[in-house]
Design an enzyme around this catalytic site. Sequence first.
Site, short mmCIF file in Angstrom:
data_model
loop_
_atom_site.label_atom_id
_atom_site.label_comp_id
_atom_site.label_asym_id
_atom_site.label_seq_id
_atom_site.Cartn_x
_atom_site.Cartn_y
_atom_site.Cartn_z
N GLU A 164 0.82 -1.22 0.00
CA GLU A 164 0.00 0.00 0.00
C GLU A 164 0.85 1.27 0.00
O GLU A 164 0.33 2.35 0.25
CB GLU A 164 -0.94 0.02 1.21
CG GLU A 164 -1.86 -1.18 1.34
CD GLU A 164 -2.94 -1.27 0.26
OE1 GLU A 164 -2.87 -0.53 -0.74
OE2 GLU A 164 -3.84 -2.11 0.43
N HIS A 187 -3.12 2.09 8.62
CA HIS A 187 -4.20 1.34 7.93
C HIS A 187 -4.38 0.02 8.66
O HIS A 187 -3.40 -0.71 8.88
CB HIS A 187 -3.83 1.09 6.47
CG HIS A 187 -4.63 -0.01 5.83
ND1 HIS A 187 -6.00 0.06 5.69
CD2 HIS A 187 -4.27 -1.22 5.33
CE1 HIS A 187 -6.43 -1.05 5.11
NE2 HIS A 187 -5.39 -1.86 4.90
N HIS A 204 -7.26 -3.51 9.46
CA HIS A 204 -8.47 -4.25 9.10
C HIS A 204 -9.31 -4.40 10.37
O HIS A 204 -9.71 -5.51 10.73
CB HIS A 204 -8.12 -5.62 8.51
CG HIS A 204 -7.46 -5.55 7.17
ND1 HIS A 204 -7.21 -6.66 6.41
CD2 HIS A 204 -7.00 -4.50 6.45
CE1 HIS A 204 -6.62 -6.31 5.27
NE2 HIS A 204 -6.47 -4.99 5.28
N TYR A 228 -16.02 12.97 20.89
CA TYR A 228 -14.64 12.53 20.70
C TYR A 228 -14.41 12.05 19.26
O TYR A 228 -13.33 12.26 18.70
CB TYR A 228 -14.30 11.43 21.71
CG TYR A 228 -12.83 11.34 22.02
CD1 TYR A 228 -12.16 12.41 22.62
CD2 TYR A 228 -12.09 10.21 21.71
CE1 TYR A 228 -10.80 12.34 22.90
CE2 TYR A 228 -10.75 10.13 21.99
CZ TYR A 228 -10.10 11.20 22.59
OH TYR A 228 -8.76 11.12 22.85
N HIS A 247 -12.78 -3.02 2.72
CA HIS A 247 -11.36 -3.18 3.06
C HIS A 247 -11.06 -2.66 4.47
O HIS A 247 -10.80 -3.45 5.36
CB HIS A 247 -10.51 -2.48 1.99
CG HIS A 247 -9.05 -2.71 2.13
ND1 HIS A 247 -8.15 -2.37 1.14
CD2 HIS A 247 -8.29 -3.21 3.14
CE1 HIS A 247 -6.93 -2.68 1.52
NE2 HIS A 247 -7.00 -3.18 2.75
#
Length: 211
Positions: free
Chosen positions: A73, A92, A94, A119, A159
Amino acid sequence: MNETALREQICTLAQSLFDRGLTMGSSGNISVRLNDGWLMTPTNACLGRLDPARLTRLDAAGRHIDGDAPTKEYPLHTAMYAERPQSEAIVHLHSTHSVAVSCLPDIDTHDCIPPLTAYYVMRVGTLPLIPYHEPGDPAIGDAVRGLAGRHAAVLLANHGPIVAGKNLEAAVYATEELEETAKLHLLLRGHNPRTLTEAQVASLQSNFGRP
Ligand SMILES: O=C(O)[C@@H](O)C(=O)COP(=O)(O)O
Ligand SMILES: [Zn+2]
């Protein structure tokens, strides 16, 4: 922070995220901006077991300088940095509830999660959806380029989230807050929750808005 300390910090925070189940297997990737390029997690590495000495270093042109091969990525990370000179780190994951939201057919693609808590507005703000791309597809850079200047966090369809911060700690906190709010959002679906009003959101943005 010098590069040695940044390497240690990437590994410590990555392990903390992995140990708390915020990403699984060898999923997820992290990067930090350096004066002359980036440090990134290697491809196929488990975030729970990173070695500071094997992190990838890319130069300012995105060329691999040393360490293991970069996360697939890296074009996504570098595209986001190009739009966000104020951001020094990107995460990033999952994370399950965020991924679940990214698969819903009926979300608002301009803002995938409503402003449920103060928040969340302070840490994440609005969260646009990026259309589905295969992991590592450099074309995702074009999709991000139009949005990342205005949004520190975006959700990749089917994703997961990718979140920028002024430093790595801030990016991690924002990613954690996104995941918890995605969970709340799923818990509250069908319950017609009271969200913050536009005026309440505007006030938070002006008092606590993220760069
Ligand atoms: O979902 C994917 O394949 C990537 O986005 C990912 O999370 C892990 O890829 P690497 O960083 O190349 O291991
Ligand atoms: Zn991924």
